[in-house]
Scaffold this motif. Structure first.
Motif, PDB file in Angstrom:
ATOM      1  N   GLU A  62      43.344  32.905  51.991  1.00 12.99           N
ATOM      2  CA  GLU A  62      44.022  32.270  53.120  1.00 12.99           C
ATOM      3  C   GLU A  62      45.314  32.991  53.489  1.00 12.99           C
ATOM      4  OE1 GLU A  62      44.611  28.197  52.266  1.00 12.99           O
ATOM      5  OE2 GLU A  62      42.482  27.682  52.230  1.00 12.99           O
ATOM      6  N   ARG A  63      45.809  33.814  52.564  1.00 12.32           N
ATOM      7  CA  ARG A  63      47.101  34.477  52.788  1.00 12.32           C
ATOM      8  C   ARG A  63      46.978  35.962  53.137  1.00 12.32           C
ATOM      9  NH1 ARG A  63      51.369  31.477  50.683  1.00 12.32           N
ATOM     10  NH2 ARG A  63      50.723  29.283  50.566  1.00 12.32           N
ATOM     11  N   TYR A  64      45.849  36.581  52.794  1.00  5.89           N
ATOM     12  CA  TYR A  64      45.717  38.027  52.994  1.00  5.89           C
ATOM     13  C   TYR A  64      44.469  38.336  53.819  1.00  5.89           C
ATOM     14  CZ  TYR A  64      49.298  38.183  49.438  1.00  5.89           C
ATOM     15  OH  TYR A  64      50.476  37.991  48.762  1.00  5.89           O
ATOM     16  N   ASP A  65      44.580  39.400  54.626  1.00 10.88           N
ATOM     17  CA  ASP A  65      43.448  39.812  55.465  1.00 10.88           C
ATOM     18  C   ASP A  65      42.380  40.523  54.651  1.00 10.88           C
ATOM     19  OD1 ASP A  65      44.771  38.898  57.807  1.00 10.88           O
ATOM     20  OD2 ASP A  65      45.952  40.755  57.839  1.00 10.88           O
ATOM     21  N   VAL A  66      42.823  41.334  53.707  1.00  7.66           N
ATOM     22  CA  VAL A  66      41.908  42.129  52.889  1.00  7.66           C
ATOM     23  C   VAL A  66      42.360  42.054  51.430  1.00  7.66           C
ATOM     24  CG1 VAL A  66      40.963  44.438  52.438  1.00  7.66           C
ATOM     25  CG2 VAL A  66      41.448  43.730  54.780  1.00  7.66           C
ATOM     26  N   ILE A  67      41.393  41.832  50.532  1.00  9.16           N
ATOM     27  CA  ILE A  67      41.681  41.806  49.092  1.00  9.16           C
ATOM     28  C   ILE A  67      40.778  42.831  48.418  1.00  9.16           C
ATOM     29  CG2 ILE A  67      41.659  40.428  46.986  1.00  9.16           C
ATOM     30  CD1 ILE A  67      42.114  37.945  48.734  1.00  9.16           C
ATOM     31  N   LEU A  68      41.386  43.727  47.655  1.00 10.16           N
ATOM     32  CA  LEU A  68      40.650  44.786  46.964  1.00 10.16           C
ATOM     33  C   LEU A  68      40.849  44.618  45.461  1.00 10.16           C
ATOM     34  CD1 LEU A  68      41.811  47.558  49.391  1.00 10.16           C
ATOM     35  CD2 LEU A  68      39.420  47.008  48.989  1.00 10.16           C
ATOM     36  N   MET A  69      39.740  44.681  44.713  1.00 13.78           N
ATOM     37  CA  MET A  69      39.793  44.429  43.274  1.00 13.78           C
ATOM     38  C   MET A  69      39.369  45.652  42.475  1.00 13.78           C
ATOM     39  SD  MET A  69      38.117  40.630  43.150  1.00 13.78           S
ATOM     40  CE  MET A  69      38.956  39.194  43.821  1.00 13.78           C
ATOM     41  N   ASP A  70      40.214  46.049  41.561  1.00 13.39           N
ATOM     42  CA  ASP A  70      39.905  47.142  40.636  1.00 13.39           C
ATOM     43  C   ASP A  70      39.317  46.525  39.364  1.00 13.39           C
ATOM     44  OD1 ASP A  70      39.761  49.555  39.382  1.00 13.39           O
ATOM     45  OD2 ASP A  70      41.922  49.834  39.154  1.00 13.39           O
ATOM     46  N   THR A  71      38.174  47.041  38.919  1.00  9.70           N
ATOM     47  CA  THR A  71      37.453  46.385  37.820  1.00  9.70           C
ATOM     48  C   THR A  71      37.218  47.333  36.647  1.00  9.70           C
ATOM     49  OG1 THR A  71      35.304  47.013  38.727  1.00  9.70           O
ATOM     50  CG2 THR A  71      36.240  44.933  39.476  1.00  9.70           C
ATOM     51  N   PRO A  72      36.864  46.803  35.489  1.00 10.37           N
ATOM     52  CA  PRO A  72      36.517  47.656  34.341  1.00 10.37           C
ATOM     53  C   PRO A  72      35.207  48.393  34.586  1.00 10.37           C
ATOM     54  CG  PRO A  72      37.007  45.400  33.637  1.00 10.37           C
ATOM     55  CD  PRO A  72      36.856  45.380  35.136  1.00 10.37           C
ATOM     56  N   PRO A  73      34.912  49.441  33.815  1.00  7.76           N
ATOM     57  CA  PRO A  73      33.640  50.164  33.961  1.00  7.76           C
ATOM     58  C   PRO A  73      32.453  49.215  33.812  1.00  7.76           C
ATOM     59  CG  PRO A  73      35.118  51.322  32.476  1.00  7.76           C
ATOM     60  CD  PRO A  73      35.762  50.016  32.755  1.00  7.76           C
ATOM     61  N   LEU A  74      31.483  49.347  34.707  1.00 11.06           N
ATOM     62  CA  LEU A  74      30.360  48.409  34.744  1.00 11.06           C
ATOM     63  C   LEU A  74      29.496  48.444  33.485  1.00 11.06           C
ATOM     64  CD1 LEU A  74      29.231  48.931  38.435  1.00 11.06           C
ATOM     65  CD2 LEU A  74      30.319  46.892  37.485  1.00 11.06           C
ATOM     66  N   LEU A  75      29.319  49.631  32.905  1.00  8.88           N
ATOM     67  CA  LEU A  75      28.414  49.742  31.770  1.00  8.88           C
ATOM     68  C   LEU A  75      29.098  49.490  30.420  1.00  8.88           C
ATOM     69  CD1 LEU A  75      26.213  52.778  32.871  1.00  8.88           C
ATOM     70  CD2 LEU A  75      25.871  50.324  33.257  1.00  8.88           C
ATOM     71  N   SER A  76      30.376  49.169  30.459  1.00  8.93           N
ATOM     72  CA  SER A  76      31.110  48.908  29.221  1.00  8.93           C
ATOM     73  C   SER A  76      31.323  47.415  28.979  1.00  8.93           C
ATOM     74  CB  SER A  76      32.480  49.600  29.262  1.00  8.93           C
ATOM     75  OG  SER A  76      32.347  50.992  29.414  1.00  8.93           O
ATOM     76  N   PHE A  77      31.519  46.675  30.069  1.00 18.35           N
ATOM     77  CA  PHE A  77      31.846  45.250  29.941  1.00 18.35           C
ATOM     78  C   PHE A  77      31.143  44.453  31.055  1.00 18.35           C
ATOM     79  CE2 PHE A  77      35.537  47.831  28.705  1.00 18.35           C
ATOM     80  CZ  PHE A  77      35.595  47.519  27.360  1.00 18.35           C
ATOM     81  N   PRO A  78      30.966  43.152  30.849  1.00 15.85           N
ATOM     82  CA  PRO A  78      30.327  42.330  31.896  1.00 15.85           C
ATOM     83  C   PRO A  78      31.280  41.927  33.020  1.00 15.85           C
ATOM     84  CG  PRO A  78      30.841  40.957  30.007  1.00 15.85           C
ATOM     85  CD  PRO A  78      31.214  42.370  29.619  1.00 15.85           C
ATOM     86  N   ASP A  79      32.557  42.243  32.881  1.00 17.43           N
ATOM     87  CA  ASP A  79      33.566  41.733  33.815  1.00 17.43           C
ATOM     88  C   ASP A  79      33.273  42.090  35.271  1.00 17.43           C
ATOM     89  OD1 ASP A  79      34.483  41.427  31.260  1.00 17.43           O
ATOM     90  OD2 ASP A  79      36.478  42.198  31.615  1.00 17.43           O
ATOM     91  N   GLY A  80      32.856  43.342  35.497  1.00 16.34           N
ATOM     92  CA  GLY A  80      32.601  43.791  36.860  1.00 16.34           C
ATOM     93  C   GLY A  80      31.507  42.986  37.539  1.00 16.34           C
ATOM     94  N   PHE A  81      30.499  42.617  36.803  1.00 14.39           N
ATOM     95  CA  PHE A  81      29.397  41.829  37.378  1.00 14.39           C
ATOM     96  C   PHE A  81      29.845  40.401  37.680  1.00 14.39           C
ATOM     97  CE2 PHE A  81      27.479  45.123  34.662  1.00 14.39           C
ATOM     98  CZ  PHE A  81      26.866  45.854  35.668  1.00 14.39           C
ATOM     99  N   ILE A  82      30.731  39.880  36.837  1.00 15.61           N
ATOM    100  CA  ILE A  82      31.308  38.555  37.100  1.00 15.61           C
ATOM    101  C   ILE A  82      32.109  38.584  38.403  1.00 15.61           C
ATOM    102  CG2 ILE A  82      33.008  36.862  36.277  1.00 15.61           C
ATOM    103  CD1 ILE A  82      32.217  37.743  33.392  1.00 15.61           C
ATOM    104  N   ILE A  83      32.917  39.626  38.548  1.00 18.66           N
ATOM    105  CA  ILE A  83      33.776  39.746  39.737  1.00 18.66           C
ATOM    106  C   ILE A  83      32.944  39.976  40.995  1.00 18.66           C
ATOM    107  CG2 ILE A  83      35.608  41.132  40.800  1.00 18.66           C
ATOM    108  CD1 ILE A  83      36.496  41.765  37.843  1.00 18.66           C
TER     109      ILE A  83
END
Length: 228
Positions: free
Chosen positions: A147-168
């Motif tokens: 609601e506050r920003y026009d564009v949000i960009l997310m930097d994530t951990p390596p996909l094949l090392s952790f599940p975090d990227g798939f969650i995000i």
């Protein structure tokens, strides 16, 4: 004291350079990829570490800000944060403080020194990154930020090392996959892509880094490819 800008932030230091033009082209291609449903929340991912993910997302964020949009770049790599180095920001506080209900998000948003561009760093490393990122608090936070920003960009951990990227990826309108030419095996890139498709992530395309070519685009060192 003026903040020291990382020399990899080429879109800010050398806005008229060929490499900066490549990043602007990437931004334009993203915008044209979804006319009816604007892409507001994106994540930039890679199969492995060290493929240029943070450099790519930082420069892409600058191009959106230069367009006049209010942009927020977030370090979602709670295990090995690096975004704060790119913009010379503090990291003793950040996203993990908010997700742990220790601070309101308004206190951890930092100015980057670039007009219209703000950042949330990762903050102290928690013992349970995946649980934090998949929490209801994270989803509620993102709803507020949208609601506050026009564009949000997310930097994530390596996909094949952790599940975090798939969650995000489930929280994003699209995913940009960064691949460093000559470093990562094609099979690993395909595996990362297949895993993203398995969780129904929308892959917008691929940025191929450190491309060596003999023509006039060679010095730009980056090209885009569509995997879809």
């Amino acid at each position: 004291m003026p903040r020291l800008i990382n020399n990899q932030l080429v879109t800010s230091l050398h806005a008229q350079s060929p490499v900066s033009e490549e990043y602007r082209m990437l931004r334009t291609n993203i915008q044209f990829s979804s006319i009816d449903e604007p892409i507001e929340v994106m994540m930039v991912a890679s199969a492995q570490a060290g493929e240029g993910r943070t450099v790519t997302i930082s420069n892409l964020a600058v191009t959106y800000a230069q367009e006049g949009k209010k942009v927020l770049v977030m370090d979602m790599d709670l295990r090995r944060s690096s975004l704060h180095h790119m913009f010379g920001l503090r990291n003793h506080t950040g996203l993990t403080r908010v997700l742990a209900n220790q601070q309101p998000w308004q206190e951890i948003v930092q100015e980057t020194g670039i007009d219209h561009l703000y950042a949330i760093t990762a903050g102290p490393t928690p013992p349970n990154p995946s649980e934090m990122l998949s929490s209801r608090r994270m989803k509620a936070l993102l709803a507020e930020l949208k609601e506050r920003y026009d564009v949000i960009l997310m930097d994530t951990p390596p996909l094949l090392s952790f599940p975090d990227g798939f969650i995000i990826s489930a929280m994003c309108d699209g995913v940009i996959l960064v691949v460093q030419a000559g470093k990562v095996k094609k099979d690993l890139v395909k595996k990362a892509k297949a895993n993203l498709e398995r969780v129904k992530a929308r892959i917008l395309g691929v940025v191929l880094n450190n491309v060596k070519r003999s023509n006039t685009r060679a010095e730009r060192g980056m090209e885009e490819r569509n995997l879809t």
